[in-house]
Write a protein that holds these residues in place. Structure first.
Motif, PDB file in Angstrom:
ATOM      1  N   LYS A 105      91.871 -34.519 -76.724  1.00  0.00           N
ATOM      2  CA  LYS A 105      92.313 -33.401 -76.685  1.00  0.00           C
ATOM      3  C   LYS A 105      93.066 -32.719 -78.120  1.00  0.00           C
ATOM      4  N   LEU A 106      92.746 -33.547 -79.068  1.00  0.00           N
ATOM      5  CA  LEU A 106      92.942 -32.937 -80.629  1.00  0.00           C
ATOM      6  C   LEU A 106      91.713 -33.251 -81.268  1.00  0.00           C
ATOM      7  N   ILE A 107      91.181 -32.197 -82.059  1.00  0.00           N
ATOM      8  CA  ILE A 107      90.044 -32.178 -82.901  1.00  0.00           C
ATOM      9  C   ILE A 107      90.611 -31.577 -83.987  1.00  0.00           C
ATOM     10  N   ALA A 108      90.956 -32.663 -85.504  1.00  0.00           N
ATOM     11  CA  ALA A 108      91.667 -31.977 -86.771  1.00  0.00           C
ATOM     12  C   ALA A 108      90.326 -31.887 -87.365  1.00  0.00           C
ATOM     13  N   ILE A 109      90.360 -30.817 -87.809  1.00  0.00           N
ATOM     14  CA  ILE A 109      89.182 -30.386 -89.152  1.00  0.00           C
ATOM     15  C   ILE A 109      90.198 -30.457 -90.295  1.00  0.00           C
ATOM     16  N   THR A 110      90.052 -31.570 -91.027  1.00  0.00           N
ATOM     17  CA  THR A 110      90.944 -31.682 -92.282  1.00  0.00           C
ATOM     18  C   THR A 110      90.085 -32.867 -93.228  1.00  0.00           C
ATOM     19  N   PRO A 111      90.006 -32.446 -94.620  1.00  0.00           N
ATOM     20  CA  PRO A 111      89.751 -33.349 -95.310  1.00  0.00           C
ATOM     21  C   PRO A 111      90.545 -34.551 -95.933  1.00  0.00           C
TER      22      PRO A 111
END
Ligand SMILES: [Zn+2]
Length: 428
Positions: A105-111
């Motif tokens: 339930k978490l999609i983290a768009i992070t580098p």
């Protein structure tokens, strides 16, 4: 009498040298030389992140240097370097109001390698509500340039994982956007992610011809130098995607235009010549390049893509994407009056080229930024095929297209014409 003769001789001489100079610089022999280098097997299809791609970049930088352009970057010269990351999630944790949820339930768009966010982290919060366009709304958060936590309505449960699309490649300095599948923001929450991060260094090639009076106003000529690389499924003994039309043709134009405008030296506006990387894998090169400019200062962008074959109207013609969005096309046509060449509005609007090509980032910011092409999008037999080779190009016609771009842009680079802006309010 004597004086008059001198004047006539001067006019005749200058007309002659003008007509001659364009053919001296923009001719089919030179086009073929550049094409044969960029599309050679040596460059191994110029795929982003490969040695063949670097080899192409260094060749273009050398050509810009020979042309007498100034390097765009004081440190890296003609190479505009930037980093992207590929991130793979190792573990994540999601706690909403004290209860632990499934990590899907978490999609983290992070580098970042490690990220921990809670209600006190100072991130902006947003919502994708039932009935919203999931992709478009998500895109607006990703492109906002801010750290965001976005609560995505549970009605999107089935499509939620599509948001992983935004994870595929990220700029190393990109802000964090965390999508959480939950109807409403709880009072307290904790979102954590640990990733394996691989950094990839990419480069555009950029050269500059400073304007004589309007130095702060820019006109951009661009194309992309990357292509598809090498396949492990050879056909007829060929495994290299040479990309002669896509888009060695555009880069050939950019290099020849650089030489032409340098010699002509009548640009009041500053001209920027750019060869983008990473077009084929998502347009990252042009996105990075575009962010280096204040869009208000960019008077026009001519992006050049696939001009090596005859257009659907035959020789001496090309089309302009997003033609109706500004009056740039009309200015170009005015400057070509009396010639055999004609520009047309893009006939393949269903392909959305205006929104998909390297002009798109600046166009979305209001810049009259268009792509010029001759590619028959409904019947181009070598498009994205191993057979996109120099031998399939009409180099003579391509040379005429490049000349037409040069002549049609004259009043814009001189600063006597300024195309109208794209109305960003009615963009999709
Ligand atoms: Zn392509």
């Amino acid at each position: 009498m004597k004086q008059l003769i001198i004047v006539i001789a001067f006019i005749a001489g200058s007309l002659f040298s003008f007509a001659q100079s364009i053919d001296v610089i923009i001719n089919s022999k030179e086009a073929l030389r550049i094409e044969n280098t960029l599309a050679s097997n040596d460059m191994k299809g110029r795929k982003t992140g490969t040695p063949g791609n670097t080899k192409a970049a260094l060749f273009i930088a050398e050509e810009f240097k020979k042309a007498g352009l100034q390097p765009a970057d004081s440190k890296n010269g003609y190479l505009q370097k930037f980093a992207m990351v590929e991130a793979k999630v190792r573990s994540s944790n999601i706690v909403l109001g004290g209860s632990k949820l499934e990590t899907e339930k978490l999609i983290a768009i992070t580098p970042k390698r490690m990220l921990q966010v809670n209600e006190k982290s100072g991130y902006e919060t947003g919502k994708i509500a039932a009935g919203d366009n999931l992709g478009a709304k998500a895109m607006s958060f990703v492109q906002s340039g801010k750290n965001y936590i976005v609560w995505v309505d549970n009605s999107f449960a089935k499509n939620f994982k599509r948001l992983n699309y935004f994870k595929s490649k990220l700029f190393a300095n990109t802000p964090d956007v965390l999508f959480v599948l939950a109807d409403a923001a709880p009072e307290t929450y904790l979102l954590e992610v640990v990733q394996e991060v691989e950094e990839i260094e990419l480069m555009n090639v950029v050269g500059v011809l400073p304007g004589k009076s309007k130095k702060e106003e820019y006109v951009i000529f661009s194309g992309h130098y990357d292509h598809l690389g090498v396949t492990d499924k050879p056909e007829n003994g060929d495994s290299i995607y040479n990309g002669a039309n896509d888009d060695a043709a555009g880069i050939t134009a950019v290099i020849m235009l650089a030489n032409y405008f340098k010699q002509l030296h009548n640009n009041e506006r500053t001209i920027v010549f750019a060869a983008f990387t990473a077009e084929e894998i998502g347009g990252f090169g042009s996105q990075y390049f575009s962010k280096q400019y204040n869009p208000d200062k960019v008077a026009a962008m001519f992006n050049i893509e696939m001009i090596g074959t005859e257009s659907k109207w035959g020789k001496n013609s090309a089309y302009i994407t997003g033609y109706e969005k500004t009056d740039m096309g009309a200015i170009l046509e005015k400057n070509l009056k009396g010639s055999a060449f004609s520009f047309h509005p893009d006939p393949y609007t269903a392909e959305q080229l205006f929104y998909r090509s390297d002009n798109a980032t600046l166009a979305r910011l209001g810049v009259p930024a268009h792509t010029i092409s001759t590619s028959k999008m409904d019947s181009e037999p070598n498009y994205h095929k191993l057979s996109d080779e120099v031998s399939t190009l009409d180099i003579e016609n391509m040379t005429e297209v490049i000349k037409a771009i040069a002549i049609s842009s004259t009043s814009i680079i001189k600063g006597t014409d300024t195309p109208s802006r794209v109305n960003t309010a009615d963009l999709k």
